[in-house]
Design an enzyme around this catalytic site. Sequence first.
Site, mmCIF file in Angstrom:
data_model
loop_
_atom_site.group_PDB
_atom_site.id
_atom_site.type_symbol
_atom_site.label_atom_id
_atom_site.label_comp_id
_atom_site.label_asym_id
_atom_site.label_seq_id
_atom_site.Cartn_x
_atom_site.Cartn_y
_atom_site.Cartn_z
ATOM 1 C CG ASP A 7 13.283 -12.199 -1.712
ATOM 2 O OD1 ASP A 7 13.766 -10.278 -1.256
ATOM 3 O OD2 ASP A 7 14.563 -13.182 -0.248
ATOM 4 C CG ASP A 9 18.652 -8.089 -0.219
ATOM 5 O OD1 ASP A 9 19.565 -7.809 0.264
ATOM 6 O OD2 ASP A 9 17.788 -7.466 -0.666
#
Length: 219
Positions: A7, A9
């Site tokens: 991922d 953010d």
Amino acid sequence: MKAIVFDFDGTILDTETPWFDVYLETYKEYGVDLPIEIWSQVIGTDGVHILYDYLLANATKDVDLQAVREITSKKHKQVMEKKELRPGIENYFNEAKEMGLELAIASSSSREWVEYFLNKFNIKQYFEILKTSDDVKNVKPDPALYLEAVKDLGINAVEAVAIEDSPKGAQAAKAAGLHCVTIPNDITKLLPFEEVDLQINSMSDVTLEWVISQIKKNN
């Protein structure tokens, strides 16, 4: 294992805690508190409209949403200029390469947003695949981003480990069939996680090799 899918953010770079702080500060100007329960619905998704709906429903004075967007974006940009990558993340990138693993990113943010920071921190070269909101109809918690990432990597989902920071991101990874390790940030550590393979406090605490060994042991 053949690949690690990160991922972005909150995981590679903690953009989420500054966003929460900025919105919290801005909402107070309208007499509104921002509960973590509301914020948690937005983390890892494209559900920013939830924040605006909540503000409009609870504000003690008129709200100019365009002004709110501009103010929060400006404040967030100022904070992010001083932000560094999460501790230990580059060690994971290098360790993965030494182990012969391919790397990908699956992010609910736009490609422009992610690439800006990848270039800023000079880490884009680590990744074979980059999947963002530009590439799918539905972002997390829908599994589409992870499904697209493993498809382009040319592997089965079970041959990849997702590294996430949020419950919705972890939900997407598991729904796609990947193993999932969660490394919560200052905000997401307050949220409940379900059905993850492993959770650690920091990438600087343990090696990637140890993480993968634990996943293999538990599966």
